[in-house]
Scaffold this active site. Structure first.
Site: not given
Length: 441
Positions: A38-39, A77, A81, A130, A132, A156, A217, A269-270, A300
């Protein structure tokens, strides 16, 4: 006469064996494991060039499969996803509300999730981490979206005060019930890893495991066991703990004896949250997120490549030759489509935005099947077609040659007006198709 009879018997036996072997092998579906940071920035893993952070397990995974250097997804996010779980750009999916704390939206029943498709194809389906993609109603939770089990967070880890002004409790779920609140985020990566390893150890038959990390994240957390160990500071500790987790999952697959029959996909994810909003600076400063986009512009939440271009690796023994590096354009919706193909799953009837990458990944096709990719944020902000990317969000068109200038430094729009017009036309067609506006007019 007896000789002819014996030869006939042998022929029948060989014919039966020939027919039986492919059927037997075809029934051995590959397991599917998705490891989703995540991130994590494009430049965070060692194999993508970080000078200080050590990621030996991610690097080994890359060496045993293919490392993609032009893999793109949503720039934050939920869109990324959505692309992974449905194979579709987010504007096609009618969430009817937000999916963070207090959000009332979620995946509609009309979407066939990756878990639902693989479950129909005979897979056990498990999720750790996660989600989301909706939580307010139980029908939106993973266990009602195709997953047999789920242990993790509904959104998140920053959806708590002081970063988000909400009274909604952030708690860990098991199945469709919150089972722990409050909880300590420091050992979260460790706990997720232990859950994932346990599921692999107990697996019988083909399985799909989706491990969606909370880290890196913000707010970042790391266990005591790995705190202060990285030359990259606290952020480096966090990345190296994710790498440790990847190693534990790979070791579990090997111990179970299924590593050679498992498709493993690792990605973020990004990109990193470099230009974070003021709400994230209430207790720390910008140095608490030291994520790297490598040489890429933006981060991001932006549609320059630093936001949507992420590290991505596929290891699939027997299908994907080891030691490959490719700059071919690949998008997150392609992973959905490829996993369905690998598992022999039935495609949904609605439009998909992904392609089956198997011929490309296996070396049977020289190029990725993806011709274009559309970047959505505040409307449709950019498109890439082949080597050219047009971004319109500033109002003034920005045209970049992604082969000679992947860092988006030189705007070629003024010298190539015909190319700009062609790509703008494509953007208009897609915007109309998914009912959004082209950013910048």
């Amino acid at each position: 006469m007896a000789g002819m009879f014996a030869r006939a018997i042998r022929l029948c036996f060989l014919l039966t064996l020939t027919l039986w072997i492919p059927a037997s092998l075809a029934a051995e579906k590959p397991n599917v494991v998705i490891l989703f940071a995540d991130d994590m920035g494009y430049g965070d893993p060692g194999c993508y060039g970080h000078p200080l952070i050590k990621t030996p397990n991610i690097d080994r995974l890359a060496g045993e499969g293919i490392r993609l250097t032009s893999f793109v997804t949503g720039s934050w996010c939920v869109p990324s996803r959505t692309q992974l779980i449905t194979g579709r750009y987010m504007p096609r999916v009618k969430f009817n509300g937000g999916t963070g704390s207090d959000g009332k939206g979620g995946l509609p029943d009309s979407e066939k999730t990756l878990a639902e498709a693989l479950k129909e194809a005979g897979y056990a389906t498990h999720m750790v981490g996660k989600w989301h993609l909706g939580y307010k109603e139980k029908r939106f939770l993973p266990v009602n979206q195709g997953f047999d089990t789920w242990f993790g967070l509904p959104y998140s880890n920053d959806y708590i005060k002081p970063w988000v002004q909400t009274n909604e409790p952030l708690g860990l779920y098991r199945g469709d019930e919150m089972v722990e609140h409050p909880f300590d985020q420091d050992p979260l990566t460790t706990r997720y890893t232990e859950e994932a390893v346990g599921l692999i150890e107990k697996a019988e038959g083909p399985f799909f495991l989706y491990l969606a990390y909370a880290m890196p994240h913000l707010p970042i957390h790391v266990s005591d066991a790995r705190r202060g160990k990285s030359a990259g500071g606290l952020y480096g500790d966090v990345i190296e703990e994710v790498d440790w987790s990847v190693g534990e999952v790979l070791a579990a697959l090997e111990k179970k004896g299924v590593a050679d029959n498992t498709l493993v996909f690792f990605a973020s994810d990004n990109g990193p949250w470099v230009e974070m909003p003021p709400r994230m600076l209430r207790t720390q400063n910008k140095l608490w997120h030291a994520g790297s986009t490598g040489p890429l512009r933006g981060s991001k939440g932006e549609t320059y490549e630093g936001g949507p271009r992420v590290p991505a690796i596929v290891r699939w023994p027997g299908t994907v030759p080891a030691g490959q590096v490719s700059g071919e354009l690949v998008g997150m919706p392609d992973i959905y489509r490829t996993c369905l193909a690998a598992g022999g799953a039935t495609l949904p009837e609605h439009v998909l935005d992904g392609h089956d990458l198997t011929p490309f990944l296996s070396g049977k096709a020289d190029a990725s099947p993806r011709e274009d990719y559309y970047y959505f944020r505040s409307g449709l902000e950019a498109v890439r077609v082949g080597r050219w990317k047009l971004r319109t969000v500033t109002g003034k068109p920005e045209l970049f040659d992604m082969v000679t200038d992947p860092y988006e430094r030189v705007n070629r729009a003024d010298e190539l007006p015909d190319r700009v017009a062609e790509l703008r036309s494509r953007m208009g067609q897609m915007a109309k198709e998914v009912s959004v506006k082209v950013a910048g007019g």
